[in-house]
Design an enzyme around this catalytic site. Structure first.
Site, short mmCIF file in Angstrom:
data_model
loop_
_atom_site.label_atom_id
_atom_site.label_comp_id
_atom_site.label_asym_id
_atom_site.label_seq_id
_atom_site.Cartn_x
_atom_site.Cartn_y
_atom_site.Cartn_z
N ARG A 243 3.43 9.64 2.59
CA ARG A 243 2.87 8.74 3.59
C ARG A 243 1.38 9.07 3.77
O ARG A 243 1.00 10.24 3.84
CB ARG A 243 3.59 8.89 4.93
CG ARG A 243 4.96 8.23 4.98
CD ARG A 243 4.86 6.72 4.95
NE ARG A 243 6.15 6.05 5.16
CZ ARG A 243 6.97 5.67 4.19
NH1 ARG A 243 6.64 5.92 2.92
NH2 ARG A 243 8.10 5.04 4.48
N GLU A 272 -2.95 1.62 5.11
CA GLU A 272 -2.57 0.59 4.13
C GLU A 272 -2.01 -0.66 4.83
O GLU A 272 -1.40 -0.55 5.90
CB GLU A 272 -1.57 1.15 3.12
CG GLU A 272 -0.23 1.60 3.66
CD GLU A 272 0.67 2.13 2.54
OE1 GLU A 272 1.67 1.45 2.25
OE2 GLU A 272 0.38 3.20 1.97
N HIS A 290 1.31 1.75 -3.42
CA HIS A 290 2.59 2.15 -2.82
C HIS A 290 3.77 1.72 -3.70
O HIS A 290 4.66 0.99 -3.27
CB HIS A 290 2.73 1.55 -1.41
CG HIS A 290 3.71 2.30 -0.55
ND1 HIS A 290 3.57 2.42 0.81
CD2 HIS A 290 4.87 2.96 -0.86
CE1 HIS A 290 4.58 3.12 1.32
NE2 HIS A 290 5.37 3.45 0.31
#
Length: 328
Positions: A243, A272, A290
């Protein structure tokens, strides 16, 4: 009389096989254009759904959950991480939360290993050079990187994914070091030939590559702070497939700009989908959208977990992947 099917609202497109099965089993509302739900759409969804199937892009904070209807009893998250869900508020409102653990381990570990290799060996730089049409041929001193054989890998968070990364890294000749809330069982530690550091600070100062595999919680926010990043040596690399919030991204950018770190490989970002524009200008940084767990097999497995959790809950049983606030 047939039992009424629960209304299941799915916030993003899922694999076709999973969506088809959901339509068969439930009164299911799909997101056919795969747009990210706005806050208003999330509020509308929790107000009428019996079951909500969100993803990491859906922020279910206290304000959203406060407007949930009394019929909402299950949030069946499509994904392992649940830091986008206010678990305490959900529990207070009697809403069960589930996730999809275990199925993403190998995919995420594969991507992590690819990123560990890509930065020291300048893979992305080389690929961009070819596409630019500016490559003039082989030279003994051109595009020199660094070998990873014999280097020390520091793993932050030695859960399922961290251990899977360690197994891969050992195959590439890396020495495994790790920091975790709890030390591993001696048998696992011996199998991985892993060195445990109770002090994260001490491990950071001794490793060549750092890779992050802990969840984002209040305790891990900016775990790699500006102070801790300063402990890394100038030749060190930082890899993150966990993360973005775990790393102080602004501090990381400053150190990369000043040559205080050798490079970074990031699959996740603090804000993000926004990416710090300064990162985009750096050749010694690999940036991915991601996609650490993005395999067809993994997504289908995740969907199967969601189906099992919903069906088990609807049938009046405890779902197998229930998440509790005190266990995160």
């Amino acid at each position: 009389m047939a039992k009424q099917k629960p209304l299941v609202v799915v916030t993003r497109r899922l694999p076709d096989a999973i969506e088809t099965r959901m339509m068969e089993l439930f009164d299911c509302r799909l997101n056919m254009d795969d747009h990210a739900f706005t806050r208003e759409e999330l509020i509308a969804a929790v107000a009428e759904a019996d079951v909500l199937v969100p993803t990491v892009t859906d922020r279910l904070d206290k304000g959203v959950l406060a407007q949930a209807g009394p019929q909402l009893r299950l949030i069946a998250n499509f994904g392992n991480g649940v830091d986008h869900i206010d678990l305490n508020t959900a529990q207070q409102r009697g809403i069960t939360v589930t996730n999809t653990p275990d199925v993403l381990t190998e995919d995420t570990a594969d991507m992590t290993m690819a990123m560990i290799l890509s930065v020291p060996r300048r893979v992305s730089e080389g690929e961009r050079l070819i596409r630019s049409g500016k490559w003039e041929g082989w030279s003994p001193t051109h595009m020199l990187g660094h070998r990873i054989w014999g280097k020390r890998l520091g793993i932050i968070g030695m859960g399922r994914i961290g251990q899977a990364v360690a197994r891969r890294a050992r195959g590439f000749g890396m020495a495994i070091h790790y920091h975790n809330r709890q030390r591993l069982h001696p048998e696992i530690e011996q199998e991985l030939e892993a060195t445990y550091w109770e002090s994260l600070d001490q491990m950071l100062a001794r490793t060549d590559v750092i890779t992050v595999h802990c969840p984002h919680t209040p305790a891990t926010y900016h775990l790699l702070s500006a102070r801790r990043l300063k402990l890394l040596r100038e030749h060190a690399y930082v890899v993150n497939t966990a993360r973005g919030e775990v790393i102080d991204e602004s501090a990381l950018v400053r150190m990369l700009q000043q040559g205080e770190l050798a490079g970074a490989a990031l699959d996740v970002f603090e804000h993000e989908p926004s990416v710090n524009p300064k990162l985009l200008e750096m050749d010694n940084v690999v940036l991915l959208p991601h996609m650490g767990s993005a395999t067809i097999e993994g997504r289908v497995d995740m969907g199967e977990k969601v189906l099992v959790n919903i069906k088990t809950f609807v049938d009046g049983h405890k779902p197998p992947d229930r998440v509790l606030p005190n266990l995160v």
